[in-house]
Scaffold this motif. Structure first.
Motif, PDB file in Angstrom:
ATOM      1  N   UNK A 257       0.805  -1.223   0.000  1.00  0.00           N
ATOM      2  CA  UNK A 257       0.000   0.000   0.000  1.00  0.00           C
ATOM      3  C   UNK A 257       0.838   1.272   0.000  1.00  0.00           C
ATOM      4  N   UNK A 258       2.164   1.152  -0.014  1.00  0.00           N
ATOM      5  CA  UNK A 258       3.019   2.341   0.067  1.00  0.00           C
ATOM      6  C   UNK A 258       2.977   3.138  -1.221  1.00  0.00           C
ATOM      7  N   UNK A 259       3.042   2.464  -2.360  1.00  0.00           N
ATOM      8  CA  UNK A 259       3.047   3.139  -3.655  1.00  0.00           C
ATOM      9  C   UNK A 259       2.596   2.145  -4.711  1.00  0.00           C
ATOM     10  N   UNK A 260       2.396   2.649  -5.929  1.00  0.00           N
ATOM     11  CA  UNK A 260       1.999   1.757  -7.017  1.00  0.00           C
ATOM     12  C   UNK A 260       3.101   0.749  -7.315  1.00  0.00           C
ATOM     13  N   UNK A 261       4.370   1.192  -7.256  1.00  0.00           N
ATOM     14  CA  UNK A 261       5.472   0.261  -7.490  1.00  0.00           C
ATOM     15  C   UNK A 261       5.498  -0.835  -6.443  1.00  0.00           C
ATOM     16  N   UNK A 262       5.263  -0.460  -5.186  1.00  0.00           N
ATOM     17  CA  UNK A 262       5.233  -1.464  -4.127  1.00  0.00           C
ATOM     18  C   UNK A 262       4.101  -2.459  -4.348  1.00  0.00           C
ATOM     19  N   UNK A 263       2.992  -1.968  -4.858  1.00  0.00           N
ATOM     20  CA  UNK A 263       1.871  -2.873  -5.139  1.00  0.00           C
ATOM     21  C   UNK A 263       2.215  -3.825  -6.279  1.00  0.00           C
ATOM     22  N   UNK A 264       2.914  -3.308  -7.317  1.00  0.00           N
ATOM     23  CA  UNK A 264       3.307  -4.168  -8.431  1.00  0.00           C
ATOM     24  C   UNK A 264       4.246  -5.278  -7.948  1.00  0.00           C
ATOM     25  N   UNK A 359       4.030 -27.554 -18.219  1.00  0.00           N
ATOM     26  CA  UNK A 359       3.423 -26.627 -19.156  1.00  0.00           C
ATOM     27  C   UNK A 359       2.154 -26.009 -18.624  1.00  0.00           C
ATOM     28  N   UNK A 360       1.340 -26.801 -17.942  1.00  0.00           N
ATOM     29  CA  UNK A 360       0.093 -26.275 -17.388  1.00  0.00           C
ATOM     30  C   UNK A 360       0.361 -25.227 -16.325  1.00  0.00           C
ATOM     31  N   UNK A 361       1.352 -25.475 -15.474  1.00  0.00           N
ATOM     32  CA  UNK A 361       1.668 -24.528 -14.392  1.00  0.00           C
ATOM     33  C   UNK A 361       2.212 -23.228 -14.965  1.00  0.00           C
ATOM     34  N   UNK A 362       3.133 -23.331 -15.911  1.00  0.00           N
ATOM     35  CA  UNK A 362       3.730 -22.123 -16.477  1.00  0.00           C
ATOM     36  C   UNK A 362       2.723 -21.290 -17.241  1.00  0.00           C
ATOM     37  N   UNK A 363       1.744 -21.925 -17.853  1.00  0.00           N
ATOM     38  CA  UNK A 363       0.738 -21.188 -18.614  1.00  0.00           C
ATOM     39  C   UNK A 363      -0.298 -20.526 -17.728  1.00  0.00           C
ATOM     40  N   UNK A 364      -0.524 -21.087 -16.540  1.00  0.00           N
ATOM     41  CA  UNK A 364      -1.616 -20.614 -15.699  1.00  0.00           C
ATOM     42  C   UNK A 364      -1.169 -19.690 -14.578  1.00  0.00           C
ATOM     43  N   UNK A 365       0.117 -19.712 -14.203  1.00  0.00           N
ATOM     44  CA  UNK A 365       0.522 -19.033 -12.977  1.00  0.00           C
ATOM     45  C   UNK A 365       0.302 -17.525 -13.034  1.00  0.00           C
ATOM     46  N   UNK A 366       0.444 -16.915 -14.230  1.00  0.00           N
ATOM     47  CA  UNK A 366       0.254 -15.474 -14.333  1.00  0.00           C
ATOM     48  C   UNK A 366      -1.212 -15.104 -14.513  1.00  0.00           C
ATOM     49  N   UNK A 367      -2.051 -16.076 -14.882  1.00  0.00           N
ATOM     50  CA  UNK A 367      -3.462 -15.796 -15.110  1.00  0.00           C
ATOM     51  C   UNK A 367      -4.248 -15.812 -13.810  1.00  0.00           C
ATOM     52  N   UNK A 373     -10.515  -7.050 -11.486  1.00  0.00           N
ATOM     53  CA  UNK A 373     -10.539  -5.652 -11.050  1.00  0.00           C
ATOM     54  C   UNK A 373      -9.136  -5.164 -10.707  1.00  0.00           C
ATOM     55  N   UNK A 374      -8.355  -5.994 -10.017  1.00  0.00           N
ATOM     56  CA  UNK A 374      -6.981  -5.610  -9.719  1.00  0.00           C
ATOM     57  C   UNK A 374      -6.187  -5.403 -11.005  1.00  0.00           C
ATOM     58  N   UNK A 375      -6.446  -6.251 -11.989  1.00  0.00           N
ATOM     59  CA  UNK A 375      -5.739  -6.123 -13.258  1.00  0.00           C
ATOM     60  C   UNK A 375      -6.049  -4.784 -13.915  1.00  0.00           C
ATOM     61  N   UNK A 376      -7.322  -4.409 -13.963  1.00  0.00           N
ATOM     62  CA  UNK A 376      -7.698  -3.142 -14.573  1.00  0.00           C
ATOM     63  C   UNK A 376      -7.126  -1.961 -13.799  1.00  0.00           C
ATOM     64  N   UNK A 377      -7.173  -2.042 -12.475  1.00  0.00           N
ATOM     65  CA  UNK A 377      -6.632  -0.952 -11.657  1.00  0.00           C
ATOM     66  C   UNK A 377      -5.138  -0.785 -11.876  1.00  0.00           C
ATOM     67  N   UNK A 378      -4.426  -1.895 -11.959  1.00  0.00           N
ATOM     68  CA  UNK A 378      -2.983  -1.830 -12.182  1.00  0.00           C
ATOM     69  C   UNK A 378      -2.655  -1.260 -13.557  1.00  0.00           C
TER      70      UNK A 378
END
Length: 573
Positions: A257-264, A359-367, A373-378
């Motif tokens: 919560x300190x800054x946008x970079x900290x949240x990223x 392959x399944x883990x690598x494809x899904x971990x970022x999704x 909502x967090x994605x749109x806010x970021x």
């Protein structure tokens, strides 16, 4: 202030006099400080006392204990701010015997848990009467299970010294600090990196079957501490043909919560630690010591030189400023480069197993790690710019380490670093890794737009180059966009003056990179002096791209009236 008034404070001025200690604790518990880490780790001790009580308590004891704890109010509960006012076992009454805890819980917890702070300079701080030594003593005084391990130097002659590893605690009966162990060392403690040496020298003072490593910027929670019994049961299970020697524990980044970079950076945690480390463990089978808060099989690691590699490789941090984050990314990428060189060939084994789970883990971990909502806010906070810039840091240092080696620990610092950074500092950090490469790519895109037949169609050109232009803009503008007051006119004027002084500084051979452009330049070329002959050849080959690019502009784009004379090529430089 309201809590202070409820506890008896009459005048607000008392906050600066009699309540100064409470104020300092309040501030410390909201930063990345040692006192916050000690408070979090001592939740284990309280959790063990509670578990020991529940093991021997009757149903009536539990009901009476819950009633008594509820009547005390939240200000003196298990999460109390000040350890001096935390409820002791003797202060919690119970109907049947007069006490909530029967007495054996304290002894049982002391036998099963100790917390050792590895502070190499504590002895020197005591000798200098450093106030920080008094603060560490205060922490030991109010946390019975706390110990401090430090390195001590004793002069025995004119030019001779003896070195010791020392463990101390605070004796509640003697009301003073006492020495528990003093182990003579064959020489100075610090031979490699300070952090791993610090951990390994304190490891001998731990006891029990398991040891958890914690950084000074970390915290813990009482609810999580209650799970420690279940966690340690994992050591009794077989995973394949062996029992585990490292138990990975996920982290929660409280600086989001300190800054946008900290949240990223906080958002990356699920991928970088929880999912990433699991992939390294299974199916890749190459997981190594991440650092903290891993729990180790203590006896297994004691026979293998300790829990940390003391050579100069890679460290870890959780930071909130762009420059800190970039240094963290740089050392991680450099460490990955060294790991790649040492484990070349492992990918063949992984591919031969045709492991679909990987392959399944690598494809899904970022999704799965971010909600919509967090994605749109970021995205509104320009997270794409930050992650593109971060990827440039990783690729630069990973590639340089693979070619030339030389990964090293880079101190990122601690604390909430949300302050303006000068242009000269940003230039030193990002010139080679981002600025120069972005300008080069932007020049290529401009030439392409000017002479390529496909670029005549605006929509086609935009569709083909928009991602490349986004990379160029991100690599150039990110240090300014995410720099507090980065576009303030007055600070811009000051930054320009400082940058010109740095460029023209004439301080001789003893100037530092922060003072002189010339010294910075020599340090930037340092890796070329120690690289292998193949590394030098590859570097020369990569630098020849400028000659090929110039040759293409002169002889293939018709800017010299289609003259192909070699003299024209030389004059173009």
């Amino acid at each position: 202030m309201e809590r202070m008034r409820r506890e008896g404070m009459v005048k607000d001025e008392e906050i600066w006099t009699t309540k100064m200690r409470d104020l300092r604790l309040w501030a410390s518990y909201r930063g990345q400080t040692l006192s916050r880490t000690v408070r979090g780790m001592m939740y284990y001790f309280r959790a063990l006392k509670l578990l020991a009580f529940l093991d021997s308590a009757s149903e009536m004891d539990i009901k009476e204990g819950v009633r008594e704890l509820g009547s005390m109010g939240r200000d003196v509960g298990l999460g109390s701010l000040n350890p001096e006012r935390s409820p002791s076992p003797r202060s919690l009454s119970r109907a049947s015997t007069g006490f909530l805890f029967k007495g054996h819980e304290q002894v049982t917890s002391s036998m099963k848990y100790t917390y050792v702070i590895a502070c190499q300079i504590y002895g020197a701080q005591k000798a200098k009467k450093d106030p920080r030594a008094e603060e560490i003593l205060y922490l030991m005084k109010h946390n019975e299970a706390l110990r401090v391990a430090y390195a001590d130097e004793v002069s025995t002659g004119r030019d001779e010294k003896e070195y010791y590893s020392v463990l101390v605690k605070y004796d509640q009966q003697l009301q003073k600090e006492v020495e528990i162990y003093r182990v003579k060392l064959p020489g100075p403690l610090r031979l490699g990196e300070g952090k791993p040496e610090n951990q390994n020298h304190a490891l001998i003072f731990t006891r029990g079957d398991a040891v958890q490593t914690i950084d000074m910027n970390q915290d813990s929670y009482f609810e999580e501490a209650l799970k420690i019994r279940n966690l340690l049961e994992e050591y009794g299970r077989y995973y394949g043909i062996r029992k585990p020697t490292i138990l990975g524990v996920r982290e929660h980044i409280f600086t989001g919560s300190v800054s946008s970079l900290a949240w990223f950076m906080s958002a990356q945690e699920t991928s970088f630690v929880t999912l990433g480390q699991r992939v390294l463990a299974n199916p890749l089978k190459i997981r190594m010591h991440y650092g903290h808060p891993d729990i180790f099989d203590r006896f297994w690691f004691l026979t293998r030189g300790g829990i940390s590699k003391a050579s100069r490789v890679v460290g870890k941090g959780r930071d909130v400023g762009l420059n800190q984050i970039s240094m963290f990314e740089a050392k991680v990428a450099s460490g990955n480069g060294e790991l790649y060189l040492s484990l070349s060939g492992v990918e063949k084994v992984a591919n031969s197993n045709n492991n679909k789970a990987l392959g399944a883990i690598l494809n899904q971990q970022f999704i799965i790690q971010l909600a919509v909502w967090d994605f749109l806010t970021m995205q509104l906070q320009l997270s794409s710019v930050f992650y593109t810039f971060s990827m440039g840091t990783r690729t630069h240092f990973f590639g340089r380490t693979v070619l030339h080696g030389g990964a090293k620990y880079r101190a990122t610092g601690r604390g909430f670093v949300v302050q303006h950074k000068s242009f000269s500092e940003n230039y030193r950090l990002y010139a080679r890794s981002h600025f120069i490469k972005a300008i080069e790519l932007g020049l290529i895109l401009t030439v392409y737009a000017s002479y390529s037949p496909l670029a005549k169609d605006t929509l086609v050109y935009i569709a083909m180059t928009i991602s490349s232009w986004f990379l160029v803009i991100s690599w150039i503008m990110a240090p300014f966009v995410f720099n507090p007051s980065g576009f303030d006119w007055l600070k811009t004027v000051y930054d320009f003056d400082e940058f010109m002084n740095w460029i023209w500084y004439d301080g001789g051979l003893f100037a530092k990179a922060e003072q002189s452009w010339e010294r910075w330049w020599y340090e930037e070329q340092e890796h070329l002096r120690t690289t292998s002959p193949w590394g030098k050849r590859v570097e020369i080959l990569l630098d020849l791209r400028f000659f090929f690019f110039q040759y293409g502009i002169v002889h293939h784009l018709g800017i010299a009236a289609n003259c192909t004379s070699f003299v024209v090529y030389l004059l173009s430089w």
